[in-house]
Motif scaffolding. Structure first.
Motif, short mmCIF file in Angstrom:
data_model
loop_
_atom_site.label_atom_id
_atom_site.label_comp_id
_atom_site.label_asym_id
_atom_site.label_seq_id
_atom_site.Cartn_x
_atom_site.Cartn_y
_atom_site.Cartn_z
N ALA A 43 105.91 21.45 -14.49
CA ALA A 43 107.00 21.79 -15.41
C ALA A 43 106.86 21.06 -16.74
O ALA A 43 107.12 21.63 -17.81
CB ALA A 43 108.35 21.49 -14.77
N VAL A 102 104.00 22.80 -18.70
CA VAL A 102 104.45 24.09 -19.25
C VAL A 102 105.43 23.85 -20.40
O VAL A 102 105.31 24.49 -21.46
CB VAL A 102 105.10 24.97 -18.15
CG1 VAL A 102 105.69 26.23 -18.75
CG2 VAL A 102 104.07 25.32 -17.08
N THR A 103 106.36 22.93 -20.24
CA THR A 103 107.33 22.64 -21.29
C THR A 103 106.64 22.18 -22.56
O THR A 103 106.98 22.62 -23.67
CB THR A 103 108.35 21.57 -20.83
OG1 THR A 103 109.01 22.05 -19.66
CG2 THR A 103 109.37 21.27 -21.90
N ARG A 156 104.46 25.12 -24.37
CA ARG A 156 105.14 26.33 -24.86
C ARG A 156 106.30 25.93 -25.76
O ARG A 156 107.39 25.68 -25.26
CB ARG A 156 105.61 27.19 -23.70
CG ARG A 156 104.47 27.73 -22.85
CD ARG A 156 104.94 28.76 -21.88
NE ARG A 156 105.49 29.93 -22.53
CZ ARG A 156 104.78 30.99 -22.93
NH1 ARG A 156 103.49 31.03 -22.74
NH2 ARG A 156 105.38 32.02 -23.51
N PHE A 205 114.68 22.84 -20.99
CA PHE A 205 113.59 23.74 -20.65
C PHE A 205 112.76 23.17 -19.51
O PHE A 205 112.35 23.89 -18.60
CB PHE A 205 112.73 24.06 -21.87
CG PHE A 205 113.29 25.19 -22.68
CD1 PHE A 205 112.84 26.48 -22.48
CD2 PHE A 205 114.28 24.97 -23.61
CE1 PHE A 205 113.37 27.54 -23.20
CE2 PHE A 205 114.83 26.00 -24.34
CZ PHE A 205 114.37 27.30 -24.13
N TRP A 211 112.17 25.22 -16.13
CA TRP A 211 110.83 25.52 -15.61
C TRP A 211 110.68 24.96 -14.20
O TRP A 211 110.09 25.60 -13.33
CB TRP A 211 109.74 24.94 -16.52
CG TRP A 211 109.49 25.66 -17.81
CD1 TRP A 211 109.74 25.19 -19.07
CD2 TRP A 211 108.95 26.97 -17.99
NE1 TRP A 211 109.38 26.12 -20.01
CE2 TRP A 211 108.88 27.22 -19.38
CE3 TRP A 211 108.50 27.96 -17.11
CZ2 TRP A 211 108.39 28.42 -19.92
CZ3 TRP A 211 108.02 29.16 -17.64
CH2 TRP A 211 107.96 29.38 -19.03
N TRP A 269 111.49 32.62 -14.80
CA TRP A 269 110.17 32.40 -15.40
C TRP A 269 109.94 33.38 -16.54
O TRP A 269 109.51 33.00 -17.64
CB TRP A 269 109.09 32.54 -14.34
CG TRP A 269 107.70 32.31 -14.84
CD1 TRP A 269 106.88 33.22 -15.44
CD2 TRP A 269 106.97 31.08 -14.83
NE1 TRP A 269 105.69 32.65 -15.78
CE2 TRP A 269 105.72 31.33 -15.41
CE3 TRP A 269 107.26 29.81 -14.35
CZ2 TRP A 269 104.75 30.34 -15.54
CZ3 TRP A 269 106.29 28.82 -14.48
CH2 TRP A 269 105.05 29.10 -15.07
N LEU A 325 112.17 32.53 -19.45
CA LEU A 325 111.72 31.30 -20.13
C LEU A 325 110.49 31.59 -20.99
O LEU A 325 110.36 31.05 -22.09
CB LEU A 325 111.41 30.20 -19.11
CG LEU A 325 112.63 29.57 -18.46
CD1 LEU A 325 112.21 28.70 -17.27
CD2 LEU A 325 113.44 28.76 -19.46
N ARG A 326 109.61 32.43 -20.51
CA ARG A 326 108.44 32.81 -21.32
C ARG A 326 108.87 33.51 -22.60
O ARG A 326 108.29 33.29 -23.66
CB ARG A 326 107.48 33.68 -20.53
CG ARG A 326 106.67 32.90 -19.51
CD ARG A 326 105.67 33.78 -18.77
NE ARG A 326 104.86 34.63 -19.61
CZ ARG A 326 103.72 34.27 -20.20
NH1 ARG A 326 103.25 33.07 -20.03
NH2 ARG A 326 103.05 35.13 -20.94
N THR A 351 110.18 31.00 -25.18
CA THR A 351 109.20 30.01 -25.67
C THR A 351 108.04 30.78 -26.30
O THR A 351 107.89 31.98 -26.11
CB THR A 351 108.69 29.10 -24.54
OG1 THR A 351 108.11 29.91 -23.51
CG2 THR A 351 109.81 28.26 -23.96
#
Length: 159
Positions: free
Chosen positions: A15, A18-19, A22, A101, A105, A146, A149-150, A153
């Motif tokens: 997480a 990814v955070t 992005r 975020f 995630w 997911w 969130l994509r 970001t």
């Protein structure tokens, strides 16, 4: 408890990656949609936790792994704390805070993992395993979160 710590730590590391990779979008509508998906996922995770608690996940998982069971009070404390963090993160998604975020995630990844792990645990134990009934629902909530969130970001920066 060590197995839970390992899994939660691995989810947190992913997480974080990814955070950090992005950047948060300036698109307020996309962040609002992600916040709405987070609210839904928190509700589903609450139901999933209730099933796990009512059917003894903290005992059954430990037994399957040959470990001592986690104390029920610790199991409840960890789950309630996570639910509170995720609920508190809803407004942070709307306003674009990175910590929110990260939390979102983490829940999306955890939901997806639950959707795979609980059916596999049921197969390994030869029947129903605590959390099995709600695992497909939290997996769907995690997948939908997911996706949202994509959208909220930006693509990872290459180079």
């Amino acid at each position: 408890m060590l197995a839970s710590v390992f899994v939660l730590t691995a989810l947190a590391v992913v997480a974080i990656v990814v955070t950090r990779s992005r950047p948060i979008s300036e698109n307020v509508a996309a962040r609002r949609d992600a916040a709405t998906s987070l609210m839904a996922a928190v509700g589903v995770q609450g139901a999933h936790f209730a099933e796990e608690a009512a059917t003894g996940l903290h005992v059954r998982l430990a037994a399957l792994l040959g470990l001592s069971p986690m104390r029920f009070s610790i199991f409840v404390l960890v789950n309630v704390a996570l639910l509170a963090i995720w609920a508190a993160s809803v407004s942070g998604l709307r306003s674009g805070h990175a910590a929110a975020f990260f939390a979102a995630w983490f829940l999306a990844l955890g939901g997806l993992l639950n959707g795979v792990a609980h059916p596999l645990l049921a197969v390994a134990s030869g029947g129903y395993f605590p959390g099995l009934v709600t695992s497909p629902v939290i997996a769907m909530a995690g997948a939908f979160l997911w996706i949202r969130l994509r959208a909220a970001t930006q693509q990872p920066v290459m180079g």
